[in-house]
Design a protein around this motif. Structure first.
Motif, PDB file in Angstrom:
ATOM      1  N   ARG A  68      14.499  20.087  43.218  1.00 32.05           N
ATOM      2  CA  ARG A  68      13.133  20.586  43.453  1.00 32.05           C
ATOM      3  C   ARG A  68      12.983  21.108  44.889  1.00 32.05           C
ATOM      4  O   ARG A  68      13.894  21.013  45.705  1.00 32.05           O
ATOM      5  N   HIS A  69      11.789  21.608  45.181  1.00 30.79           N
ATOM      6  CA  HIS A  69      11.490  22.139  46.508  1.00 30.79           C
ATOM      7  C   HIS A  69      11.064  21.051  47.479  1.00 30.79           C
ATOM      8  O   HIS A  69      10.850  21.329  48.665  1.00 30.79           O
ATOM      9  N   THR A 309      17.231  21.100  49.632  1.00 30.33           N
ATOM     10  CA  THR A 309      16.338  21.214  48.482  1.00 30.33           C
ATOM     11  C   THR A 309      16.642  22.521  47.756  1.00 30.33           C
ATOM     12  O   THR A 309      17.353  23.387  48.268  1.00 30.33           O
ATOM     13  N   GLU A 310      16.102  22.635  46.535  1.00 28.28           N
ATOM     14  CA  GLU A 310      16.312  23.820  45.692  1.00 28.28           C
ATOM     15  C   GLU A 310      17.805  24.134  45.499  1.00 28.28           C
ATOM     16  O   GLU A 310      18.215  25.282  45.495  1.00 28.28           O
ATOM     17  N   ASP A 312      20.133  23.220  42.618  1.00 20.86           N
ATOM     18  CA  ASP A 312      20.139  22.658  41.265  1.00 20.86           C
ATOM     19  C   ASP A 312      21.579  22.541  40.761  1.00 20.86           C
ATOM     20  O   ASP A 312      22.250  23.553  40.530  1.00 20.86           O
ATOM     21  N   ILE A 512       9.370  17.480  35.146  1.00 22.15           N
ATOM     22  CA  ILE A 512       9.164  17.730  36.571  1.00 22.15           C
ATOM     23  C   ILE A 512      10.056  16.848  37.432  1.00 22.15           C
ATOM     24  O   ILE A 512      10.686  17.310  38.385  1.00 22.15           O
TER      25      ILE A 512
END
Length: 581
Positions: A68-69, A309-310, A312, A512
């Motif tokens: 996630r961010h 982050t980000e 994946d 989420i």
């Protein structure tokens, strides 16, 4: 599917602005991603961050890759509406182990906690007598106050309560040695050379210490972890509000009822908490639960951990020798490492991220059988005034002591909890759900604009599928309306104060936050999934069938909610394995 966030007319315009600001901040602080590390951690939740910090302290160059961010996994703070900062998933702090706080110097890195006293408030939905407000039950650290409050319902219960608390605290304290160590190494103790058996025998020390602390209380401990919590509570107390309030801690986050065997352990699990050296205490983190993750990340970076982050992860790389060699991101980037730790659930780790041909059908079948059933729908609410409860009226938007508590609604009797549970087991969201309301902005002014507040509704019981079908946005709105209608009965004017709401049903928690089944513990805290069997007997030592691939999340011992311990235990295991190589 659209994100389950709803704005009223007062907040609708801000959606894109909030997301853009959050993402640009996270990107700007990241280091350059290298192609080779000693250790990679999949997932920037609190356990993954703790594991990374200790691995780096142990001499392994480590990187954390968060999908996630925002960092934190379930322990995140998100600005869902302008000026309103929510602990979007987890919402209270307690079970962060003291040695981790001290060793990682989390207070130095910004961790600040607001203690709550009183901590529990249960208003009654009833008519007051002779013009008096409805009754309520408030519990806190002051034992004399607790007895006065309980005495409004039963003098017998008021007299018994101190002994009950002391009894639970004694049982909980005995378990502490088990929290800060991996489970017993059964294969090591029972097989191999005498030298290896003697080395493995050291893992018996925590369970021996636990047994010695329990002493004559071992039968009581066995009963509380196996019995329905109502068997215990009925023995001690007679008043419904007290029994129901205590029972909520035995079912919180679990698809179980107070009359289900094993529900007693979940209560004990929550009593095990410790905050600022106060047993059983729970508090609000300044800036929301993301403040915990931010402090751990800051500490980890100070040791040299690279955190991204980000990023994946698409798959764990497995070499021809059957060992983990790193990961490949979904954008095709390969990152190599000596070991890989997964902070994801076992299902995500082994069904989605690991090449299926590298795992045996028997193992994959066992992974499929892990129970992730969740009863939780989390509703985050922005309000422009403080809820004003009929049972404890407070004029002029001024907080009372009860506003800082976990506020238990629809919890006046155990029958209400049982009915809510049965509806969900029949595939329907509860028509009178169990609601745990918290208002952290009462103590932490950084979370909301002046005069406004953030409200968390941790609600039960809701099924993953509604009578066999998927949730729709209409289902989410209808369930939230039901919850708000019940809050309105206790605190008239609540619905008019709502600026916006964020509705997270079990599938949303899964999508989420990566919580399989929406389960906040990464797997049910049932007796068949604890200690030597958490999450499976073959995975209880944090090692997977793939050499060099480990689990480090809440699915591991000592389980969900014990912040940092799974990560710390995994790091200890990895460092020991690396030393033996």
């Amino acid at each position: 599917m659209a994100a389950p966030v709803m704005w009223t007319d007062r907040g609708r315009w801000a959606a894109a602005v909030v997301g853009t600001v959050t993402r640009s901040r996270s990107r700007s602080s990241q280091a350059a991603l290298k192609s080779q590390y000693d250790a990679l951690v999949i997932g920037g939740g609190h356990n993954g961050l703790v594991a990374a910090a200790y691995l780096q302290k142990g001499g392994l160059k480590t990187a954390v890759l968060e999908r996630r961010h925002v960092l934190g996994g379930a322990a995140v703070t998100e600005e869902l509406f302008p000026g309103f900062h929510f602990s979007r998933c987890s919402y209270l702090l307690s079970l962060l182990r003291p040695h981790i706080t001290a060793e990682l110097e989390l207070k130095k890195h910004g961790l600040k906690v607001y203690m709550r006293d009183p901590h529990a408030y249960t208003p009654m939905l009833e008519d007051g007598v002779n013009g008096a407000p409805p009754r309520s039950l408030t519990l806190g650290a002051d034992l004399a106050m607790n007895q006065r409050e309980i005495g409004k319902f039963s003098q017998k219960d008021a007299k018994a309560f101190p002994e009950f608390v002391a009894h639970l605290e004694k049982l909980a304290a005995a378990i502490h040695p088990l929290l800060d160590a991996p489970p017993v190494d059964i294969p090591g103790v029972t097989t191999g050379s005498l030298r290896k058996r003697l080395a493995a025998a050291k893992t018996l020390k925590p369970i021996v210490k636990c047994g010695m602390k329990l002493g004559r209380n071992i039968p009581d401990f066995y009963e509380i972890i196996t019995a329905p919590i109502m068997k215990i509570l009925n023995r001690w107390f007679e008043s419904e509000p007290l029994r129901a309030t205590l029972a909520t801690d035995a079912v919180i986050g679990a698809m179980t009822s107070p009359s289900s065997p094993g529900s007693g352990y979940v209560l004990l699990h929550h009593v095990m908490g410790e905050l600022e050296k106060e047993m059983g205490a729970w508090g609000y983190v300044e800036g929301g639960m993301g403040g915990v993750s931010k402090a751990i990340a800051s500490s980890a970076r100070s040791y040299g951990v690279d955190i991204f982050t980000e990023k994946d992860v698409g798959q764990v790389l497995v070499g021809s020798d059957g060992a983990a060699k790193g990961v490949v991101l979904k954008d095709g980037t390969e990152i190599h490492s000596k070991v890989v730790l997964s902070n994801a659930t076992p299902y995500v780790t082994f069904k989605n991220l690991t090449p299926q041909e590298a795992l045996s059908p028997k193992f994959l079948k066992a992974v499929d059988q892990i129970d992730y059933t969740s009863p939780v729908t989390k509703i985050n609410v922005a309000v422009d005034k403080l809820p004003n409860f009929l049972a404890s009226p407070t004029p002029d938007n001024i907080p009372g002591p009860h506003h800082q508590c976990s506020i238990h609604l629809n919890c006046e009797s155990v029958d209400l909890l049982e009915s809510a549970y049965k509806e969900a087991m029949n595939g329907r969201p509860s028509s009178r759900p169990m609601l745990e309301m918290t208002i952290p902005s009462v103590l932490d002014p950084t979370l909301a604009p002046p005069g406004c507040h953030v409200v968390s509704l941790f609600t039960q019981y809701t099924p993953y599928h509604i009578e066999g079908r998927e949730w729709t946005d209409q289902d989410r709105e209808a369930y939230a309306d039901t919850a708000f209608d019940w809050v309105e009965k206790y605190a008239p004017g609540f619905k008019d104060s709502v600026v916006g709401r964020d509705i997270l049903a079990p599938p949303d928690l899964e999508r989420i936050f990566g919580l399989t089944g929406g389960n906040i513990f990464h797997g049910s805290m049932s007796l068949d999934q604890l200690y030597l069997a958490r999450p499976l007997p073959s995975l209880s030592d944090y090692r997977s069938p793939i050499k060099g691939l480990y689990l480090c999340g809440s699915s591991c011992h000592p389980g969900g909610g014990v912040m940092g311990s799974p990560g710390w235990n995994t790091a200890v295991t990895v460092l020991a394995d690396m030393k033996r190589r």
